[in-house]
Motif scaffolding. Structure first.
Motif, PDB file in Angstrom:
ATOM      1  N   ALA A 108       0.492  -1.307  -0.057  1.00 48.37           N
ATOM      2  CA  ALA A 108       0.329  -0.052  -0.067  1.00 48.37           C
ATOM      3  C   ALA A 108       0.933   1.266  -0.009  1.00 48.37           C
ATOM      4  O   ALA A 108       1.210   1.718   1.127  1.00 48.37           O
ATOM      5  N   GLY A 109       0.763   1.669  -1.390  1.00 51.12           N
ATOM      6  CA  GLY A 109       1.841   3.316  -1.022  1.00 51.12           C
ATOM      7  C   GLY A 109       1.611   4.281  -0.366  1.00 51.12           C
ATOM      8  O   GLY A 109       0.310   4.531   0.030  1.00 51.12           O
ATOM      9  N   HIS A 110       2.237   5.168   0.146  1.00 50.68           N
ATOM     10  CA  HIS A 110       3.055   6.285   0.458  1.00 50.68           C
ATOM     11  C   HIS A 110       2.373   5.918   2.439  1.00 50.68           C
ATOM     12  O   HIS A 110       2.637   4.544   2.990  1.00 50.68           O
ATOM     13  N   GLY A 111       1.739   6.624   3.243  1.00 49.22           N
ATOM     14  CA  GLY A 111       1.809   5.825   4.442  1.00 49.22           C
ATOM     15  C   GLY A 111       2.273   7.097   5.642  1.00 49.22           C
ATOM     16  O   GLY A 111       3.589   7.671   4.716  1.00 49.22           O
ATOM     17  N   GLY A 112       2.114   7.502   7.321  1.00 50.50           N
ATOM     18  CA  GLY A 112       2.536   8.535   7.881  1.00 50.50           C
ATOM     19  C   GLY A 112       2.445   9.779   7.550  1.00 50.50           C
ATOM     20  O   GLY A 112       1.185   9.816   7.084  1.00 50.50           O
ATOM     21  N   ASP A 113       3.764  10.315   7.506  1.00 50.27           N
ATOM     22  CA  ASP A 113       3.978  11.265   7.030  1.00 50.27           C
ATOM     23  C   ASP A 113       3.383  11.957   6.012  1.00 50.27           C
ATOM     24  O   ASP A 113       3.669  12.918   5.617  1.00 50.27           O
ATOM     25  N   ASP A 114       3.956  10.841   4.937  1.00 46.89           N
ATOM     26  CA  ASP A 114       3.135  10.979   3.908  1.00 46.89           C
ATOM     27  C   ASP A 114       1.941  10.866   3.162  1.00 46.89           C
ATOM     28  O   ASP A 114       1.664   9.191   2.814  1.00 46.89           O
ATOM     29  N   PRO A 115       0.984  11.520   3.196  1.00 43.87           N
ATOM     30  CA  PRO A 115      -0.559  11.071   2.771  1.00 43.87           C
ATOM     31  C   PRO A 115      -0.872  10.517   1.048  1.00 43.87           C
ATOM     32  O   PRO A 115      -1.521  10.539   0.850  1.00 43.87           O
ATOM     33  N   GLY A 116       0.654  10.850   0.571  1.00 39.34           N
ATOM     34  CA  GLY A 116       0.338  10.572  -1.309  1.00 39.34           C
ATOM     35  C   GLY A 116      -0.708  11.629  -1.845  1.00 39.34           C
ATOM     36  O   GLY A 116      -0.592  13.024  -1.551  1.00 39.34           O
ATOM     37  N   SER A 117      -0.907  11.230  -3.255  1.00 36.98           N
ATOM     38  CA  SER A 117      -2.202  12.505  -3.408  1.00 36.98           C
ATOM     39  C   SER A 117      -3.899  13.019  -2.658  1.00 36.98           C
ATOM     40  O   SER A 117      -3.421  11.573  -1.815  1.00 36.98           O
ATOM     41  N   ILE A 118      -3.319  13.762  -2.493  1.00 36.98           N
ATOM     42  CA  ILE A 118      -5.193  14.845  -1.810  1.00 36.98           C
ATOM     43  C   ILE A 118      -6.161  15.039  -2.224  1.00 36.98           C
ATOM     44  O   ILE A 118      -5.848  15.849  -3.747  1.00 36.98           O
ATOM     45  N   GLY A 119      -7.597  14.010  -2.724  1.00 39.79           N
ATOM     46  CA  GLY A 119      -8.556  14.152  -3.572  1.00 39.79           C
ATOM     47  C   GLY A 119      -9.198  16.107  -3.110  1.00 39.79           C
ATOM     48  O   GLY A 119      -8.940  15.872  -2.397  1.00 39.79           O
ATOM     49  N   PRO A 120     -10.274  16.061  -4.147  1.00 39.13           N
ATOM     50  CA  PRO A 120     -10.326  17.691  -4.410  1.00 39.13           C
ATOM     51  C   PRO A 120     -11.605  18.081  -2.987  1.00 39.13           C
ATOM     52  O   PRO A 120     -11.622  18.708  -2.221  1.00 39.13           O
ATOM     53  N   SER A 121     -11.899  16.287  -2.381  1.00 38.80           N
ATOM     54  CA  SER A 121     -13.130  16.322  -0.912  1.00 38.80           C
ATOM     55  C   SER A 121     -12.264  16.656   0.329  1.00 38.80           C
ATOM     56  O   SER A 121     -12.808  16.312   1.191  1.00 38.80           O
ATOM     57  N   GLY A 122     -10.712  16.006   0.243  1.00 38.10           N
ATOM     58  CA  GLY A 122      -9.243  15.884   1.422  1.00 38.10           C
ATOM     59  C   GLY A 122      -9.413  14.371   1.517  1.00 38.10           C
ATOM     60  O   GLY A 122      -9.254  14.377   2.257  1.00 38.10           O
ATOM     61  N   MET A 123      -9.804  13.756   0.546  1.00 37.24           N
ATOM     62  CA  MET A 123      -9.473  12.163   0.829  1.00 37.24           C
ATOM     63  C   MET A 123      -8.409  11.642   0.483  1.00 37.24           C
ATOM     64  O   MET A 123      -7.580  12.295  -0.250  1.00 37.24           O
TER      65      MET A 123
END
Length: 441
Positions: free
Chosen positions: A161-176
């Protein structure tokens, strides 16, 4: 001459001014985040400026003491969300000198500590990272009971599962957050793999913590994985792109604009996670340079491409596809030379519609089913030798471009003569697409 009262007032004024000036110029501790992994814990101190710090450890009880120079605390340390089994408490203590902020981390046992500062990388500012791990700890696997009859093994699939912890990965328009949704999908894939007789899943992370990209491959290798699947959710600078895609390693730069964007995002991910210095280590670069030349890389890349095609075909039945063929880019998580690896982008989290879909349990389950079907299809047709899948029935192999009888015989560890006999072949010539029955070794 100034009267005593005037001198006293002036002194008070100077002290007040000095205190005010220090408060404004001091480095402010603005936040503390704790990310607990099964074998380690990362503590991130969010600061207003680049930190100047020293640290040392104490015993009886075990503690890590961090002195932040010219710093003040703006955080209620008693209300920090701490789910770590290694860290008991984070608290302030009496500083060695005025202007120093002393932070004490109470430890459950003696731990190895690594501290380093990180410069601002959106969405974060200046950070001091504290990595704590059990000294010399190794990943222990359960000892399998000895088998007297046979040693047939499971096909091992590492799910990342990519990213995690301090790295949120990409953030969607609604904040996901990407890190959250890909973990949910990865867990569903792992469940389906584990429910398949003759297959077993191993996850590189099971919770909300960061695992650096080299470590993800190490976990797969230590588990003797036959395949590594990295799960992500795509993003782009505009909301228009949509659709799932499957990526394999390219020895060159990405062959599309979105691919180049994703390569850059991976570097950004390392900086957020605080492991950028590891990926830039000279020894690691030399290691990658040498292994990329190894023939095993060619083989694993070929297998990766075939599996990617099977997975992509099944994804196309449950969601829109961004591209109908596997794409290529240079991702560190795919660079393990001895393990076939693919990266699945489940959709564009930057697209309003797909962000909404990715949050839905039913859609996540459909994506997991598609990935699972693609993996099972490949390994059912190409089971590793001495695996339970290989023993279930006669193995079949579909001839691909460049393959010969000797190459196929070597792969399955059978003789050319037995291969010809099982398929009633009168010559050594083969046709692309021809299906061969592989006799048991």
């Amino acid at each position: 001459m100034l009267k005593n009262s005037s001198i006293f007032k002036l002194a008070i004024l100077l002290i007040t001014f000095s205190a005010s000036f220090f408060a404004q110029s001091a480095n402010k501790l603005e936040g503390v985040r704790v990310w607990a992994a099964p074998e380690s814990t990362r503590i991130v101190f969010d600061l207003s400026q680049s930190p100047s710090f020293t640290h040392f450890t104490l015993t009886n009880p075990y503690r890590l003491v961090v002195d932040l120079k010219k710093s003040v605390n703006k955080v209620n340390l008693a209300k920090i969300n701490n789910n770590s089994k290694l860290v008991k408490k984070i608290r302030k203590s009496t500083p060695p000198e005025k202007g120093t902020l002393r932070i004490v981390i109470d430890l459950a046992k003696p731990l190895k500590a690594s501290l380093f500062a990180l410069s601002p990388t959106a969405p974060y500012g200046n950070r001091l990272v504290v990595d704590l791990s059990t000294n010399g700890a190794t990943v222990k696997t359960k000892t399998q009971p000895s088998k007297t009859v046979s040693a047939l093994r499971d096909v091992i699939v590492a799910i990342d599962a990519g990213h995690g912890g301090d790295d949120p990965g990409s953030i969607g328009p609604s904040g996901m957050y990407e890190k959250k949704v890909v973990l949910q999908i990865a867990k569903k894939i792992a469940q389906k793999i584990n429910a398949t007789p003759g297959m077993k899943a191993v996850m590189t992370r099971t919770g909300d913590y960061f695992v650096n990209l080299n470590r993800r491959s190490d976990i797969a290798r230590n588990s003797k994985a036959d395949l590594l699947i990295s799960i992500h959710a795509d993003a782009f600078t505009s909301p228009q792109p949509q659709g799932a895609s499957v990526w394999v390693l390219s020895r060159r730069r990405a062959n599309s604009e979105i691919g180049r964007w994703l390569e850059q995002k991976e570097k950004h991910s390392e900086l957020l996670g605080g492991a950028g210095e590891i990926i830039q280590n000279t020894d690691n670069e030399q290691y990658l340079a040498m292994t990329l030349l190894d023939m095993s890389m060619d083989q694993s890349m070929a297998i990766s491409h075939n599996i990617a095609g099977d997975v992509l075909s099944n994804l196309g039945k449950v969601t829109k596809l961004h591209k109908h063929k596997p794409e290529s880019a240079s991702f560190a998580v795919l660079k393990s030379p001895d393990i076939p690896s693919i990266l699945v982008e489940t959709g564009f989290i930057s697209n309003h519609r797909e962000e909404r879909l990715l949050s839905q349990r039913e859609h996540q389950n459909n994506l997991a089913k598609a990935v699972h079907k693609g993996v099972v299809k490949y390994f059912a047709a190409n089971p590793p030798i001495n695996s339970l899948l290989a023993s279930k029935s006669n193995t079949k192999h579909k001839v691909r471009s460049g393959e010969s009888l000797s190459v196929i015989a070597h792969r399955y560890q059978v003789s050319v003569s037995s291969l010809k006999k099982a398929n009633k072949l009168k010559s050594d010539s083969l046709k692309i697409g021809q299906v061969l029955v592989i006799p048991r070794a």
